[in-house]
Design an enzyme around this catalytic site. Structure first.
Site, PDB file in Angstrom:
ATOM      1  N   ASP A  50       0.890  -1.167  -0.081  1.00 18.47           N
ATOM      2  CA  ASP A  50       0.057   0.110  -0.047  1.00 18.47           C
ATOM      3  C   ASP A  50       0.933   1.137  -0.001  1.00 18.47           C
ATOM      4  O   ASP A  50       1.862   1.012   0.325  1.00 18.47           O
ATOM      5  CB  ASP A  50      -0.885  -0.112   1.350  1.00 18.47           C
TER       6      ASP A  50
ATOM      7  N   GLU B 266       3.135   5.257  -3.716  1.00 19.81           N
ATOM      8  CA  GLU B 266       3.371   6.204  -4.706  1.00 19.81           C
ATOM      9  C   GLU B 266       4.911   7.003  -4.472  1.00 19.81           C
ATOM     10  O   GLU B 266       5.313   7.406  -5.624  1.00 19.81           O
ATOM     11  CB  GLU B 266       2.300   7.376  -4.481  1.00 19.81           C
TER      12      GLU B 266
ATOM     13  N   ASP C 196      -7.794   4.309  -3.496  1.00 15.45           N
ATOM     14  CA  ASP C 196      -9.095   4.413  -2.592  1.00 15.45           C
ATOM     15  C   ASP C 196     -10.059   5.314  -3.248  1.00 15.45           C
ATOM     16  O   ASP C 196     -10.070   6.604  -2.966  1.00 15.45           O
ATOM     17  CB  ASP C 196      -8.232   5.243  -1.128  1.00 15.45           C
TER      18      ASP C 196
END
Length: 958
Positions: A559, A562, A636
């Site tokens: 997760d 980025e 998300d």
């Protein structure tokens, strides 16, 4: 450095600029083992002085251009460095140009400008750089490192279309004359590879923030002429009021910009305005000083509505902490006033909105395609030629690596939520699936299984997970289920793993210096490890291996890759938080973090246990990610029908970026209050059920089939009772997914062996049909099934297009339809329209609850006649890498329309545990026999197959 020099050729060239030079000069061509270097004698200011053309394969040529005296030697991160076969190529030149030619393509370089033209073997131009070269190479210094801002402009005919570039999430499918910001964000994945309708692809080898299209800096709307709601006052009229009582106004003032884009800009919110209880309205008029197509870029969270010239262009919602982008191109007339209104309900104390603008494209960008990067050592790109999109993607994977075959279980259904808090919740959820006979292969444990203050320890909180080893064994042995776990690259300051990584200088330290606290409990100071550091990657794997893999964990959920060290920080702040990387400035390597993070885990697990296929799910991705056994999900996203609509082109373009494995949170991740506080009731409850049903139908035909999200709980039985149409529909598509496993796993085998793509934009299979160029809400799933998701609430039908060149059978009724037409297809609550291409073979297996079920030797072949058809039934061991050594089996199946015969070919290949004895049930479908996929119906024919070729004559039972 000029490596592998074979010889230099000097030729006399006529002066190109006689007003500057009155003589001739020598043009130097340096011949290498794999290509040529051109030394331009008169480089334009900010242009290239050296250009290298490298023959990579017969269909791929690499272009490197620099304004310096030598080429950089930095190794590419996105390239797979497995040595490719030598390429036969030739070099020709005359007084004005040099040509590098393979047996498939050629690249011609102008000595005067450095402009390159790519042609096919017949001499047809496929792609050409802008007349004059189109290269811009501007020296910059980043953290004291000499680099360049680079851009390359190409000619682009009007009819050209562009696809790929990752997962922008703006709802676009064709990027022609559009702008794509290639910056990694939560739910925006940037991959610098595009596919053109003109039979080429372009891989841009760069890791910095990049843009496709118009790279001018976006302007505040103050650059337009703004007047308030009274038509006179300067600026827009901004009213900050109570959310429910508009008469309660906190502030009313004239404003010339809307720019609450980042955390740092929220300080500009008027004092005293309660973000969580308020509403903002901007009203007035805009006018422009030029006529043309003006571009507006809106990013927002909370509730946002945007009207221009009386038209509602946007009506969306997103959770406050995760704004999403939207793009609008609007025709405006010079000096004409247009009414504008924007209504924003932040809904939380941290929400964001920003509206930027650009004037119409300058004439210099008309019929052009531009790629720009803010930091580079040189211009570096690969031209990839192909007759089809599959050919082009195959070339991309030759460059960046093959996609390993996923473990078979990963293609089944996954259940996840944010989040299972205890061991008992995990075990009871899987038990309930098995009790209800709902197919399930993977249960997922999201973040916070550790003690509250121990993020990064990778250790289970023993008060909630008293026996994780026993839990995983139970999942494996008793339930035939697999276990995926979330492993962030994040570490809380002061814990033991933090100390270890800090001691070795493996951590980014700026967030620690800033003492920025996260959102957990009282808030904890944290940072991420440097995935660009090879030793840090090994250290991270060793941590996962000792704490988790050794317990039997099957797969990794990566997760925030980025990397999202601090959500909603400005780009410049995000750079400082990951600066410097082990390879260089964060500005130079900003977009590549997820690639390196996955690399460490893939390589670590394969070295630890090469008998277990690596499987990674990651929130961000980059070119080359597929070679690390990694899939990506769309981040998300919001639980809304309009967000479901945007998932479809997002998944299609992600797949067209060369990355074959993609998924989405079925139902959407975060939810509006009407679903969440308290339990949804009445109309909201039924809307929630319908949304999940439609998303589940779509999810069953994505490469990966996965439910995840915040409360309400996402298990089928928690969404609706058994007698509800939502439950019945979701159960049906769950069963259909498992029935289709022979079809799906065969396509997955082809992803590795043939560089295939499972989720297929219509331009991949129907490129000659001009009607499919801009269709982003339909796609092919494998070779035969046309998927048409339903994304409008209360819909009972949807308009769709049946591509020309073949007929189409309704999968549910067997009704035949001619191609090349739009139809209004039935879409009742329980069904999503599915059509099967004429001339298809679809293998369907038995009813199973998990992919480890050994009852797979009875297969029904649905033969959709009218044209010749073929299918390759693929099998291997499903869990290891023996297929890389040839341990797999293919059964070729073909149908000939002229003779109306089906041939099931000889099983070629072998592997441990193979069963060549199968029962094939055969169901014929033709224009006169309307046959649906009815798993309980009697077959037209059944044969016993023992691995040898058999031929069957069509025998239809009417």
């Amino acid at each position: 450095m000029l490596p592998c020099i074979k010889k230099s050729i000097y030729i006399i060239t006529a002066c190109v600029y006689p007003f500057l030079f009155a003589c001739t000069s020598r043009q130097e061509i340096i011949t290498l083992d794999d290509g040529i270097i051109i030394k331009l004698k008169q480089a334009a200011p900010g242009g290239a002085s050296l250009i290298r053309l490298t023959a990579i394969t017969p269909k791929i040529i690499r272009i490197t251009a620099t304004g310096a005296g030598e080429f950089p030697t930095t190794e590419s991160l996105m390239r797979d460095h497995t040595k490719l076969p030598a390429v036969a190529w030739t070099e020709q030149h005359n007084a004005t140009e040099a040509i590098l030619k393979t047996n498939s393509i050629s690249a011609t370089v102008s000595f005067a400008t450095g402009e390159i033209i790519f042609k096919d073997s017949s001499g047809n131009i496929i792609l050409q750089e802008k007349a004059g070269g189109g290269k811009t190479i501007i020296p910059v210094k980043v953290d004291e490192k000499p680099l360049y801002q680079v851009s390359q402009v190409f000619e682009s005919p009007t009819e050209e279309a562009f696809y790929g570039l990752g997962q922008p999430q703006t709802g676009m499918i064709n990027y022609k004359d559009k702008d794509v910001d290639l910056t990694q964000y939560n739910s925006t994945v940037s991959v610098p590879f595009l596919v053109s309708s003109r039979k080429y692809g372009l891989l841009w080898d760069n890791y910095s923030i990049t843009s496709f299209g118009d790279n001018r800096k976006k302007q505040d709307i103050s650059s337009l002429s703004l007047t308030g709601s009274d038509g006179i006052s300067k600026g827009l009229t901004a009213t900050y009021s109570d959310r429910t009582d508009s008469s309660k106004i906190f502030v009313k003032q004239q404003e010339d910009k809307i720019d609450y884009a980042f955390l740092s800009s929220l300080k500009n919110i008027p004092a005293g305005f309660p973000m969580d209880k308020g509403k903002v309205k901007w009203e007035g008029y805009i006018s422009a000083d030029t006529t043309g197509e003006h571009k507006f870029y809106l990013s927002a969270s909370g509730y946002i509505k945007y009207w221009l010239d009386g038209k509602l262009l946007l009506d969306k919602w997103r959770e406050g902490w995760n704004p999403g982008p939207s793009f609008f191109a609007v025709q405006l007339e010079k000096n004409k006033k247009y009414p504008i209104k924007i209504e924003w309900i932040p809904e939380s104390i941290q929400a964001f909105v920003s509206l930027k603008w650009l004037s119409p494209n300058p004439v210099s960008l008309n019929n052009k395609m531009t790629i720009y990067s803010e930091a580079a050592e040189a211009i570096d790109y690969y031209f990839v030629y192909g007759q089809t999109a599959d050919d082009i993607i195959s070339g991309y994977r030759e460059l960046t690596g093959k996609a390993p075959i996923l473990p078979k279980w990963a293609l089944g259904f996954w259940q996840s939520r944010e989040r299972y808090k205890t061991q008992a919740e995990i075990e009871s959820t899987v038990a309930e699936f098995r009790k209800r006979k709902i197919g399930l292969d993977n249960i997922v444990l999201d973040w916070s299984y550790w003690k509250e203050d121990a993020w990064g320890s990778q250790e289970f909180d023993s008060t909630r997970f008293p026996d994780p080893d026993g839990m995983i064994k139970k999942l494996h042995n008793e339930y035939n289920a697999h276990f995926m776990i979330s492993v962030w690259p994040k570490f809380y300051e002061g814990i033991e793993t933090y100390k270890l990584f800090d001691k070795n200088n493996w951590l980014y330290k700026q967030n620690i210096k800033d003492e920025t606290r996260d959102w957990i409990g009282k808030g904890y100071v944290s940072t991420f490890y440097d995935a660009y550091n090879a030793d840090a990657r090994k250290g991270f794997w060793n941590l996962l291996n000792s704490k988790l893999f050794s317990k039997g964990v099957d797969a990794w959920w990566l997760d925030a890759t980025e990397p999202d060290i601090l959500s909603n920080a400005t780009i410049e702040k995000r750079k400082t938080l990951m600066n410097p990387t082990a390879l260089g400035p964060a500005t130079q390597y900003f977009n590549g973090y997820a690639l390196q993070n996955a690399k460490g885990i893939y390589e670590g697990q394969r070295q630890t246990n090469n008998d277990q296929r690596v499987f990674i799910l990651t929130r961000s991705a980059y070119a080359g990610m597929q070679r690390y056994g990694a899939a990506t999900w769309s981040g998300d996203i919001a639980a809304r029908f309009d967000e479901l609509e945007r998932q479809i082109p997002a998944g299609i373009n992600f797949s067209l970026s060369g990355l074959p494995y993609w998924t989405t949170d079925i139902g959407g991740f975060f939810v509006e209050d009407k679903y969440d506080k308290p339990n949804p009731q009445g109309e909201a409850l039924e809307e929630w059920r319908e949304l999940n049903t439609r998303w589940y139908q779509f999810g069953a035909f994505c490469p990966l089939f996965r439910s995840h999200g915040q409360y309400p709980y996402r298990e089928i039985y928690n969404i609706a009772p058994e007698n509800h149409p939502a439950y019945k529909s979701m159960l049906y598509y769950n069963q259909l997914r498992y029935r289709l496993m022979p079809y799906i796993y065969s396509a997955t085998g082809s992803v590795y062996h043939n560089n295939y793509t499972l989720m297929r934009g219509l331009i991949m299979d129907f490129a000659s049909d001009p009607n499919v160029k801009n269709i982003g809400d339909q796609y092919m799933f494998g070779s035969s099934i046309l998927v048409n998701p339903v994304y409008k609430p209360h819909a009972v039908e949807r308009k769709l297009y049946l591509p020309a060149g073949q007929g189409w059978y309704d999968m549910y009724t067997g009704k035949y339809n001619e191609g090349g037409q739009y139809i209004d297809a039935a879409a009742p609550y329980e069904r999503m329209p599915l059509f099967v291409k004429e001339g298809s073979i679809i293998p369907v297996g038995p009813d199973i609850q998990h992919t480890n079920d050994t009852n797979t030797d009875k297969i029904t072949l649905y033969i959709y006649t009218g044209r010749d058809a073929s299918f390759n039934l693929y099998e291997d061991e499903g869990v290891n890498y023996n297929y890389e050594k040839g341990a797999f089996c293919n059964i070729p199946i073909s149908y000939k329309e002229a003779s109306q015969t089906l041939t099931i070919g000889k099983c070629s290949g072998d592997f441990k545990g193979i069963s060549k004895n199968k029962i094939f049930r055969i169901v014929w479908i033709d224009k006169d026999k309307k046959t649906n996929i009815d798993f309980s119906a009697q077959a037209d024919t059944a044969i016993s197959y023992n691995g040898n070729e058999q031929t069957i004559k069509m025998n239809i039972k009417y």
